[in-house]
Design an enzyme around this catalytic site. Sequence first.
Site, short mmCIF file in Angstrom:
data_model
loop_
_atom_site.label_atom_id
_atom_site.label_comp_id
_atom_site.label_asym_id
_atom_site.label_seq_id
_atom_site.Cartn_x
_atom_site.Cartn_y
_atom_site.Cartn_z
CB CYS A 97 62.88 61.87 -31.75
SG CYS A 97 62.58 63.60 -32.20
CB CYS A 139 68.10 23.47 -46.89
SG CYS A 139 69.52 23.62 -45.77
CG HIS A 199 60.96 67.07 -30.75
ND1 HIS A 199 61.31 66.10 -29.84
CD2 HIS A 199 61.15 68.27 -30.11
CE1 HIS A 199 61.72 66.67 -28.71
NE2 HIS A 199 61.62 68.00 -28.85
CG HIS A 255 81.97 19.64 -35.03
ND1 HIS A 255 81.95 19.42 -33.66
CD2 HIS A 255 81.51 20.90 -35.21
CE1 HIS A 255 81.52 20.50 -33.05
NE2 HIS A 255 81.23 21.43 -33.97
CB CYS A 305 59.23 68.87 -43.71
SG CYS A 305 60.91 68.50 -44.29
CB CYS A 338 126.88 17.32 -56.11
SG CYS A 338 126.89 18.93 -56.94
CB CYS A 370 69.41 27.58 -46.15
SG CYS A 370 68.15 26.86 -45.07
#
Length: 598
Positions: free
Chosen positions: A191, A259, A165, A272, A168, A317, A240
Amino acid sequence: MDSEDDMQDALCGTSDGDYYEKIGEEDYDSDLMPTDDDMDEDDESDYGFDDNAADDLQPGFRRPQSNYTVLSEKEIQQRQEEAVTTVETVLSISKAEAGTLLRHFKWSVSKVNDEWFADEERVRMVVGLLENPAANVGLDNKELTCGICFELYSREKMKAAICGHFFCDLCWTGYSHTAISDGLGCLTLRCPDPSCGAAVREDMVLSLVSEEDRAKYTRYLLRSYVEDNRKTKWCPGPGCEYAVEFVPGSGPYDVVCKCGNNFCWNCLEEAHRPVDCDTVAKWILKNCAESENMNWILANSKPCPKCKRPIEKNQGCMHITCTPPCKFEFCWLCLGAWTEHGERTGGFYACNRYEAAKQEGVYDESERRREMAKNSLERYTHYYERWATNESSRAKALSDLQQMQAIQIEKLSDRQCQPVSQLKFVTEAWLQIVECRRVLKWTYAYGYYLPENEDAKRQFFEYLQGEAEAGLERLHQCAEKDLQVYLEGDSPQSSFNDFRTKLAGLTSVTRTYFENLVRALENGLADVGNAKAQSVKSSGSSKASASSKGRGGRQKIGSSRSGSSRTVDDNGHWYCDSCTYANAISTTACAMCHRSRI
């Protein structure tokens, strides 16, 4: 050790050599906190783990991790090229087609080979690698019509994918530029013809676009190798550009990037351990959510009876006046209009209406809700404050470590006339402090979500946590304060050698304790449940034996481990009748609940 004073006396009142020899003889040093001699042996800890198989808490000075690899951009590009070359050679296709296949199958060479040899035609159709053009354009046609702008162009100004296909150059460039601007989808460009699914190859795209778009496309190619690969993720550290390849199921998810960022590969939050990723997600959400604000409002304020805005009373109060424009005056205790109050109801600092209604149970539900909110808020604040304190302590320790590496280590080298390479033990101590602060911080999130009905586990956890804090404080004090003596003044070489032995020993002991602590918490403190189950089983066996003896006149002797404090098991431990903790035979009171041995 029987008391905190005894610990301090042992630390300050004995020589360094005697101190490390004495640690193993004291009650404080259980199997969880081994001495230097213990670490040289192959004995397993109370948790049933071999110290030699311990996961590294600080990869900077322990043996390197083997379950992940940190990749630079150059190494990623090299792996991409190797994969493309392998597929190109095995399948006998072009380099561009090999790249298209790999991107479709998420850079899995084995997946490409399996699918290709199973059904090549189907793979070509799905991926868009057509063998024959879908559109036939005569070779004699010197001018063609662009399928997008419908302008007539010479054949030299027209291009087509493998489908045939033609469009231009200007339309192709605009089409490719728009796809690249949209993101990673440009890597699977098809395409422009709506009825065609042919792939637009990498070489064609790069020949059409500008230098800026070419750089973006190349960057997307690099990212696709990491983001489409289930074994590879980018380091979440700010700025990083490294990626981490991890082997799932090979060990803990904690990784250290080049890093310096220490993070969890699974959830990409900070490292953790010993807390799992789900607990971390709940904890972070709780810290950011509005629920605690509502709990505080409920626990510390009351709504205006008229406009319902929350009002906090911290002194004064019982006569309350709401802020404008409401300006409603009411009694803080019973929330009734102040016009109905006065001397007859108890004055400004009491309310007999409230007391009478309270006795009748009118305010029971609201008081109960307020009390529950207050208790919940106090419990959360307890754990959060200590979590945040350890985080700030870790940040301070990290700053001190950087200062030590940049300035003080050189100063210490000049003072003690020793090369920097011989002072590595100081840096190792500070690295261990930073890591232990991180672990200790997350134990408070662990403790917050520990079920309140599991009293034995909670008591054992708090005991272990307290011992961890005490051990870490000793190491921190030695690395921070004791070191100043050798930084600021002259001292004999023998004294510095004693300090080296002491600091290195404390570092080693603290590291091993925290490694065992992490594994114990990751196992859900299973030893507490096992000891309790064995205690119940032994108790049941004893009753059955006694019953058998009563019926038959004889008791059958067995070798089961008893949970009674009177009985010692094969490993030389007696079990507390109250909390089921395994204590050393030499102790006369439980190290966890302090109940005397019967």
